[in-house]
Design an enzyme around this catalytic site. Structure first.
Site, short mmCIF file in Angstrom:
data_model
loop_
_atom_site.label_atom_id
_atom_site.label_comp_id
_atom_site.label_asym_id
_atom_site.label_seq_id
_atom_site.Cartn_x
_atom_site.Cartn_y
_atom_site.Cartn_z
N TYR A 104 0.82 -1.21 0.00
CA TYR A 104 0.00 0.00 0.00
C TYR A 104 0.86 1.26 0.00
O TYR A 104 2.08 1.21 0.18
CB TYR A 104 -0.95 0.00 1.20
CG TYR A 104 -0.31 0.32 2.54
CD1 TYR A 104 0.54 -0.58 3.17
CD2 TYR A 104 -0.56 1.54 3.19
CE1 TYR A 104 1.11 -0.29 4.41
CE2 TYR A 104 0.00 1.83 4.43
CZ TYR A 104 0.85 0.91 5.02
OH TYR A 104 1.42 1.21 6.24
N LEU A 143 11.14 1.50 6.74
CA LEU A 143 10.49 1.94 5.52
C LEU A 143 11.15 3.23 5.03
O LEU A 143 11.34 4.16 5.84
CB LEU A 143 9.00 2.21 5.79
CG LEU A 143 8.22 2.55 4.53
CD1 LEU A 143 7.88 1.28 3.76
CD2 LEU A 143 6.96 3.32 4.86
N LYS A 193 6.43 -1.77 1.79
CA LYS A 193 5.26 -1.20 2.48
C LYS A 193 4.12 -2.21 2.38
O LYS A 193 3.17 -2.04 1.59
CB LYS A 193 4.90 0.17 1.89
CG LYS A 193 4.07 1.01 2.86
CD LYS A 193 4.09 2.46 2.46
CE LYS A 193 3.08 3.30 3.24
NZ LYS A 193 3.22 3.34 4.67
N GLU A 196 12.91 3.04 13.55
CA GLU A 196 11.80 3.89 13.11
C GLU A 196 10.65 3.71 14.09
O GLU A 196 10.77 2.98 15.08
CB GLU A 196 11.36 3.52 11.69
CG GLU A 196 10.79 2.12 11.55
CD GLU A 196 10.22 1.82 10.16
OE1 GLU A 196 9.96 2.74 9.38
OE2 GLU A 196 10.01 0.62 9.87
N1 PDD Z 1 2.84 5.03 7.52
N2 PDD Z 1 7.63 3.81 8.75
C1 PDD Z 1 6.48 3.11 8.83
C2 PDD Z 1 6.52 1.76 9.46
C3 PDD Z 1 5.28 3.66 8.35
O1 PDD Z 1 4.13 2.95 8.43
C4 PDD Z 1 5.29 4.97 7.78
C5 PDD Z 1 4.05 5.62 7.26
C6 PDD Z 1 6.51 5.66 7.71
C7 PDD Z 1 6.60 7.04 7.10
O2 PDD Z 1 6.51 6.98 5.69
P1 PDD Z 1 5.93 8.20 4.84
O3 PDD Z 1 6.72 9.40 5.22
O4 PDD Z 1 6.16 7.80 3.43
O5 PDD Z 1 4.47 8.35 5.19
C8 PDD Z 1 7.65 5.04 8.19
C9 PDD Z 1 1.65 5.44 6.87
C10 PDD Z 1 1.36 6.90 6.94
C11 PDD Z 1 0.49 4.56 7.33
O6 PDD Z 1 0.73 3.37 7.49
O7 PDD Z 1 -0.63 5.05 7.48
#
Ligand code: PDD
Length: 288
Positions: free
Chosen positions: A33, A204, A148, A180
């Protein structure tokens, strides 16, 4: 009823969007996703999100069912339904439906493609300044965290444990290093140096993380991509978490202890203004 969903070629209201119980996303969490913020009707960093989507699909042995131009058309048509508001666009591709429940997948399978857009209300700078609390937890996840994947049970459990402890995020520790958050990337500031862990299979590659590093580079904020030990975290002057929907939030308490002087830090203030100005430029339709 507003049209807020795209499902396998159709645009429809969420109430009418249905998938089969044989979908491998439902049965196995077999899919990937993206979450893409939309400011003033414009998709933020779309190309980076599509690139990460391709990488995630490749990581699970799938090819993208659409070209970038096709994705763009689908996503722009969907977000246009909510006009020029700020939105959070969720996009999910699962391997598709298989009648026989077998872990191994057949070759001739059509993916399920689902997207939904929703109004996004990001916290104001004042709200962000109040910060969040975080706890540290051992990272129980697999070794492909750069994908992801929709298989998020470990992240869900970690976030829940944080909530139980009165915190908003869990910072995950693997082999002695903080990698993270359960749903965000990690930054610390130590002696005016902004540090985030380097990209690896343990985290991620966040799009927000990438923008923060780019802004630091453009504006002369010293930064490094380096491992953050649990001790570095304890002694950090500032800790931030970043994600597409929460943007950049300062952590003011870690495991119940004050971080730095207990208030949002100077470098966070500077970065937040830079980030806001990116959003404003996008809202005016400027290319970033
Ligand atoms: N999550 N690390 C993890 C495990 C995440 O699930 C996310 C974001 C990030 C940050 O990635 P980005 O800057 O591309 O949003 C890092 C999204 C927002 C979610 O699962 O809803």
């Amino acid at each position: 009823m507003s049209i807020d969903v795209y499902l396998n070629g159709e645009f429809l209201p969420v109430e009418e969007a249905k998938i089969s119980v044989t979908d491998r996303g439902f049965l196995f969490g077999d899919g990937v996703y993206e979450v893409i913020p939309v400011y003033g009707g414009h998709l933020f960093q779309l190309q980076h999100h599509l690139q990460r989507l391709h990488n995630s699909l490749r990581g699970i042995g799938m090819v993208s069912p659409h070209t970038d131009d096709e994705w763009k058309q689908i996503l722009m048509r969907l977000t246009a339904q909510l006009g020029d508001s700020d939105q959070a666009l969720y996009l999910q591709v699962t391997r598709g439906c298989t009648d026989v429940r077998d872990h191994a997948w057949p070759q001739d399978i059509e993916p399920t493609i689902y997207a939904r857009t929703k109004i996004l209300k990001t916290p104001t700078i004042e709200e962000k300044r109040r910060g969040i609390h975080a706890i540290t937890l051992d990272d129980p996840r697999w070794e492909h965290c750069s994908i992801k994947a929709i298989t998020l049970l470990a992240n869900v459990m970690a976030r829940h444990e944080a909530a139980d402890a009165g915190a908003q995020e869990a910072i995950l520790i693997r082999d002695g290093a903080a990698t993270e958050g359960a749903a965000s990337n990690l930054f610390i500031v130590k002696e005016k140096l902004l540090i985030t862990p380097p990209k690896s299979d343990s985290l991620l590659p966040g799009i927000t993380r990438e923008i923060v590093l780019e802004l630091a580079k453009q504006h002369g904020i010293p930064y490094a991509e380096a491992s953050i030990s649990a001790d570095d975290l304890q002694s950090a002057d500032e800790i931030w978490m970043s994600s597409s929907t929460k943007e950049i939030l300062p952590v003011l308490k870690l495991n119940g202890q004050r971080v730095g002087n207990g208030a949002a830090g100077k470098i966070w203030e500077e970065m937040t203004l830079l980030y806001e100005s990116c959003k404003d430029r996008l809202r005016k339709g400027e290319q970033l």
